[in-house]
Write an enzyme that holds these catalytic residues in place. Structure first.
Site, PDB file in Angstrom:
ATOM      1  N   SER A  33      42.925  12.036 -49.332  1.00  0.00           N
ATOM      2  CA  SER A  33      41.495  11.963 -49.018  1.00  0.00           C
ATOM      3  C   SER A  33      40.944  13.380 -49.178  1.00  0.00           C
ATOM      4  O   SER A  33      41.710  14.345 -49.151  1.00  0.00           O
ATOM      5  CB  SER A  33      41.325  11.534 -47.556  1.00  0.00           C
ATOM      6  OG  SER A  33      40.030  11.844 -47.079  1.00  0.00           O
ATOM      7  N   TYR A  92      43.759  11.493 -38.431  1.00  0.00           N
ATOM      8  CA  TYR A  92      43.551  11.148 -39.843  1.00  0.00           C
ATOM      9  C   TYR A  92      43.707  12.387 -40.733  1.00  0.00           C
ATOM     10  O   TYR A  92      44.430  12.370 -41.735  1.00  0.00           O
ATOM     11  CB  TYR A  92      42.156  10.536 -40.016  1.00  0.00           C
ATOM     12  CG  TYR A  92      41.882  10.018 -41.406  1.00  0.00           C
ATOM     13  CD1 TYR A  92      42.414   8.811 -41.835  1.00  0.00           C
ATOM     14  CD2 TYR A  92      41.093  10.742 -42.301  1.00  0.00           C
ATOM     15  CE1 TYR A  92      42.168   8.327 -43.118  1.00  0.00           C
ATOM     16  CE2 TYR A  92      40.842  10.267 -43.577  1.00  0.00           C
ATOM     17  CZ  TYR A  92      41.380   9.060 -43.980  1.00  0.00           C
ATOM     18  OH  TYR A  92      41.132   8.588 -45.251  1.00  0.00           O
TER      19      TYR A  92
END
Ligand code: BGC
Length: 273
Positions: free
Chosen positions: A158, A171
């Site tokens: 990401s 995350y």
């Protein structure tokens, strides 16, 4: 005289053909994984559609591929469980044959929670799915790929392997960890014909961030964070992955391809600074 075999024709386009390859895309019952699986199937690969809880959706994806001339089969399990992962790989061996391509896509954002006000169990769950999952899958894949003398592993990270994101410490830590896993594993297996590459998506319109793009205020705010004036589409990521698993990318390993429309370009600096 030019060798007939090496003769090239110009103006006919270039082709990515993965016929004869077997690919596993984790979390391919929806979102990015679903699109990646469909793209790989379009190029001729046999695709293992993996799901955790969305069995019916996974079966629909496989049915769409199978009824349109492709080949797909469905495999369920929790990527954060080592024994589930071992079972998934064993079933793929039996049903589709030796694995050539692994796309570690399954992931969750987790709840937005500030550190100290959060629940450690949620942290562990995010790390379990987003980091332990790719590790368990990669170790099964590497064992098989080493025997075959080739393979490609794609880790979907990401922009948050680079960008801090308040409320999402788990995350961001998982994605940054996965990025370093890519590099270290790539170094380890570089002489076995195996490549390992990360793809870092920006804000792509999928169910994972529907609460943001589904609300006009948060959608407008999100667009200010992207240099190009749009969110990404699932095909933006699927096309990058298709290229990276192909022989066109045969000299690319241990790095991250960012596909984010310029989210990492500090777009706020477009106007002053
Ligand atoms: C997250 C999305 C988010 C995007 C940009 C992704 O990794 O899964 O929810 O919209 O990053 O912040």
């Amino acid at each position: 005289m030019a060798d007939e075999k090496n003769k090239v024709s110009y103006g006919t386009g270039v082709n990515i053909n993965l016929k004869g390859k077997t690919a596993l895309v984790t979390g391919s019952s929806s979102g990015l994984g679903m699109e990646i699986a469909k793209y790989l199937a379009r190029t001729g690969a046999s695709v293992a559609i993996h799901y955790h809880s969305e069995k019916q959706q996974a079966e629909q994806v496989a049915a769409e591929i199978n009824s349109n001339g492709g080949k797909a089969a469905v495999f369920g399990g929790d990527v954060s469980s080592q024994s589930d992962v071992q079972n998934i790989f064993q079933s793929i061996d039996e049903k589709l044959g030796p694995l050539d391509i692994l796309v570690n896509n399954a992931g969750i954002d987790g709840k937005r929670q500030l550190c100290g006000e959060d629940n450690p169990e949620d942290w562990v769950r995010v790390i379990g799915i987003n980091l332990m999952g790719p590790y368990y899958c990669s170790r099964e894949a590497v064992k098989r790929m080493k025997k075959n003398g080739h393979g490609v592993i794609i880790n979907i990270t990401s922009v948050h392997e680079f960008l801090p994101w308040s409320g999402y410490t788990a995350y961001c830590s998982a994605k940054a960890g996965l990025s370093m896993f890519t590099k270290t594993l790539a170094q380890e297996v570089s002489e076995s014909g195996i490549r390992v590459v990360s793809v870092a998506p920006g804000a792509i319109k999928t169910p994972i961030n529907k609460d943001v793009w589904g609300n006009p205020d948060t959608y407008r705010d999100l667009l200010t964070k992207i240099a190009m004036p749009r969110m990404g589409e699932t095909k933006d990521i699927a096309e990058a992955v298709t290229f990276l698993v192909s022989d066109m990318a045969s000299y690319i390993t241990g790095t991250t391809l960012v596909v984010d429309g310029g989210m990492l370009l500090y777009p706020a600096f477009k106007h002053g600074g």
